[in-house]
Design a protein around this motif. Structure first.
Motif, PDB file in Angstrom:
ATOM      1  N   UNK A 119      69.605   0.311 -48.723  1.00 37.49           N
ATOM      2  CA  UNK A 119      70.927   0.092 -48.147  1.00 37.49           C
ATOM      3  C   UNK A 119      71.867   1.259 -48.316  1.00 37.49           C
ATOM      4  N   UNK A 120      71.752   1.960 -49.460  1.00 40.96           N
ATOM      5  CA  UNK A 120      72.687   3.053 -49.751  1.00 40.96           C
ATOM      6  C   UNK A 120      72.261   4.387 -49.152  1.00 40.96           C
ATOM      7  N   UNK A 121      71.035   4.471 -48.636  1.00 44.70           N
ATOM      8  CA  UNK A 121      70.506   5.765 -48.204  1.00 44.70           C
ATOM      9  C   UNK A 121      71.273   6.363 -47.037  1.00 44.70           C
ATOM     10  N   UNK A 122      71.918   5.529 -46.219  1.00 48.18           N
ATOM     11  CA  UNK A 122      72.691   6.044 -45.091  1.00 48.18           C
ATOM     12  C   UNK A 122      74.192   5.828 -45.260  1.00 48.18           C
ATOM     13  N   UNK A 125      72.433   9.763 -57.245  1.00 49.44           N
ATOM     14  CA  UNK A 125      71.206  10.448 -56.866  1.00 49.44           C
ATOM     15  C   UNK A 125      71.036  10.489 -55.351  1.00 49.44           C
ATOM     16  N   UNK A 126      71.518   9.459 -54.664  1.00 49.00           N
ATOM     17  CA  UNK A 126      71.412   9.428 -53.207  1.00 49.00           C
ATOM     18  C   UNK A 126      72.481  10.282 -52.524  1.00 49.00           C
ATOM     19  N   UNK A 164      68.964  15.386 -33.616  1.00 57.24           N
ATOM     20  CA  UNK A 164      69.541  16.428 -34.462  1.00 57.24           C
ATOM     21  C   UNK A 164      69.948  15.806 -35.796  1.00 57.24           C
ATOM     22  N   UNK A 165      69.379  16.302 -36.877  1.00 57.74           N
ATOM     23  CA  UNK A 165      69.689  15.781 -38.206  1.00 57.74           C
ATOM     24  C   UNK A 165      70.961  16.390 -38.779  1.00 57.74           C
ATOM     25  N   UNK A 166      71.230  17.636 -38.447  1.00 61.42           N
ATOM     26  CA  UNK A 166      72.408  18.314 -38.981  1.00 61.42           C
ATOM     27  C   UNK A 166      72.761  19.466 -38.066  1.00 61.42           C
ATOM     28  N   UNK A 167      74.048  19.812 -38.023  1.00 62.67           N
ATOM     29  CA  UNK A 167      74.482  20.998 -37.329  1.00 62.67           C
ATOM     30  C   UNK A 167      74.721  20.845 -35.842  1.00 62.67           C
ATOM     31  N   UNK A 168      74.927  21.995 -35.206  1.00 65.21           N
ATOM     32  CA  UNK A 168      75.221  22.096 -33.774  1.00 65.21           C
ATOM     33  C   UNK A 168      74.251  23.088 -33.157  1.00 65.21           C
ATOM     34  N   UNK A 169      73.805  22.814 -31.938  1.00 61.22           N
ATOM     35  CA  UNK A 169      72.947  23.752 -31.222  1.00 61.22           C
ATOM     36  C   UNK A 169      73.571  24.021 -29.856  1.00 61.22           C
ATOM     37  N   UNK A 196      70.791  17.387 -51.967  1.00 65.87           N
ATOM     38  CA  UNK A 196      72.229  17.378 -52.217  1.00 65.87           C
ATOM     39  C   UNK A 196      73.000  18.181 -51.183  1.00 65.87           C
ATOM     40  N   UNK A 197      72.307  19.059 -50.472  1.00 65.07           N
ATOM     41  CA  UNK A 197      72.970  19.854 -49.444  1.00 65.07           C
ATOM     42  C   UNK A 197      72.785  19.258 -48.050  1.00 65.07           C
ATOM     43  N   UNK A 198      71.591  18.761 -47.760  1.00 63.49           N
ATOM     44  CA  UNK A 198      71.299  18.152 -46.461  1.00 63.49           C
ATOM     45  C   UNK A 198      70.462  16.897 -46.698  1.00 63.49           C
ATOM     46  N   UNK A 199      71.121  15.738 -46.639  1.00 68.87           N
ATOM     47  CA  UNK A 199      70.460  14.497 -47.022  1.00 68.87           C
ATOM     48  C   UNK A 199      69.265  14.173 -46.126  1.00 68.87           C
ATOM     49  N   UNK A 200      69.441  14.312 -44.818  1.00 66.35           N
ATOM     50  CA  UNK A 200      68.398  13.844 -43.906  1.00 66.35           C
ATOM     51  C   UNK A 200      67.132  14.685 -43.976  1.00 66.35           C
TER      52      UNK A 200
END
Length: 430
Positions: free
Chosen positions: A103-106, A133-134, A246-251, A395-399
């Motif tokens: 439940x907490x992962x997102x 930790x999550x 896209x998991x993170x960022x912009x393209x 810790x920097x990029x969760x996905x």
């Protein structure tokens, strides 16, 4: 009006009143349908209760209603004039810690309940540990049942000090605590006259004000490839695109990207997004968490499981993954276990090389090198991979820093993990 969306997860020990609090939030924000409320009032009368038992609004499973506990993760939806909410209602029993991880992962905010009579107990420490930790960004501690301790400010301050100290040991820098009574509604939505000594927000006021979302432009591009598209339609024989989310960022069209694990580079020449009628819409840019198809200038060997990343911050490729994990299966995890490791859309053969340590929730310390990690145990492991794997620090990029260990025999999920860079914490005490 455009609404912000806040994803939050609740957690609390048994009988802390979590289901009642969630029911109170739904009830006081008028997010309960009339027939649902009628059913709750009818069951409450049958039980001889003077008013509606708001916990019945959330304990939806028959076994939950009969036992008076929460068993499974359930997602509740409600909204106010300014914000919409997705609430993961997670169990409080220790045997369902894995459900709390799910439940907490997102979630962007963890709402942790504490019974004012009992204070910070082992499950509170466990939930704060999992939250830290999550990498959940915001933590709210709801000190419930304050009416049963006479609205004692000293008791509230004592609980907040202990919870804040435990949270700090797991990297949680800011904790907002609210004294309340879920049963009576004090400080949940409406401010209570019983806590004139408290000048902070009500629970809902805090949920309304907490910052949500992450600016995609502040993170490097991460695009796990789900499928390679090669339509064989007249006029489109040369089409080759890489579809995914896209998991993170912009393209943007014209961006230089690096494909991992091969480390080949290319340039984005097209971004396509599917329409409802099956046609494609060309975009100039896309950002997390949109699902799109990227077209590249070069014919590179790319398949499902590869990662298209920002050329200037491509991330790591490794054959060893170390990190914290929580065991989700009845089958223990032991050294030399052969498993599959899944990160993003990539799955590789792997072996558990070493269990580095285990978190002792009672003492909030790490014990070195247990022989195994059993169901709901939290510990650090090192896993050796049979192939190259692109992965980030969680810790920097969760996905793109999360991973699963999977039983290669039957496909069952054994554990959920959070990658860390090179054994930074191995054997250390926090």
């Amino acid at each position: 009006m455009t609404h912000d969306l806040l994803r939050l997860a609740t957690a609390g020990s048994v009988d802390d009143g979590k289901s009642t609090l969630v029911g109170r939030l739904l009830y006081d924000t008028k997010s309960v349908l009339a027939d649902q409320l009628d059913a709750v009032e009818r069951v409450s009368r049958e039980r001889g209760q003077a008013g509606p038992d708001l916990a019945l609004l959330t304990d939806g499973l028959r076994a939950e209603r009969e036992q008076g506990i929460t068993i499974d993760v359930a997602y509740r939806y409600f909204s106010t004039a300014t914000r919409s909410y997705v609430l993961a209602d997670t169990p409080g029993h220790v045997q369902y810690t894995r459900n709390m991880v799910t439940g907490a992962s997102t979630a962007e905010l963890a709402l942790i309940l504490v019974d004012a009579r009992h204070g910070v107990v082992e499950q509170t420490r466990r939930h704060l540990a999992v939250t830290g930790l999550l990498g959940v960004r915001h933590v709210a501690v709801a000190v419930n049942k304050m009416d049963l301790v006479g609205w004692d400010q000293a008791r509230f301050d004592e609980i907040v000090a202990e919870a804040t100290a435990v949270a700090a040991r797991f990297g949680i820098d800011e904790v907002v605590a609210v004294p309340l009574s879920a049963l009576l509604g004090d400080n949940v939505v409406d401010r209570s006259a019983n806590t004139r000594w408290y000048d902070g927000p009500t629970l809902l006021e805090h949920l309304e004000a907490v910052p949500v979302g992450t600016d995609p432009a502040a993170q490097p591009l991460r695009f796990p490839v789900q499928v390679v598209l090669r339509p064989q339609q007249a006029g489109h024989e040369d089409y080759r695109g890489y579809a995914g989310r896209i998991s993170a960022g912009v393209v943007r069209v014209g961006d230089e990207v690096t494909v991992l694990p091969s480390r080949r580079t290319s340039t984005v020449v097209g971004i396509d997004r599917g329409r409802a009628d099956g046609t494609l819409e060309e975009l100039g840019e896309a950002f997390a968490p949109q699902s799109v198809t990227l077209r590249l200038a070069d014919d590179i060997d790319i398949s499902r499981g590869d990662l298209i990343a920002a050329a200037d911050v491509p991330g790591e490729v490794t054959r060893t993954v170390s990190g914290m994990m929580c065991v989700l299966s009845d089958r223990p995890v032991r050294p030399r276990d052969r498993v599959l490791l899944r990160a993003g859309t990539r799955t590789v053969l792997a072996m558990v090389e070493e269990i580095l340590d285990q978190l002792d929730i009672a003492t909030v310390e790490y014990a070195r090198a247990p022989r195994e990690l059993a169901l709901n145990d939290i510990g650090r492991v090192r896993v050796r991979l049979a192939d190259d794997l692109p992965i980030d620090d969680y810790r920097e990029l969760r996905r793109t820093g999360a991973f699963l260990l999977i039983d290669e025999a039957d496909g069952a999920t054994l554990a959920a993990g959070m990658a860390e860079t090179a054994d930074r914490y191995a054997g250390a005490s926090i």
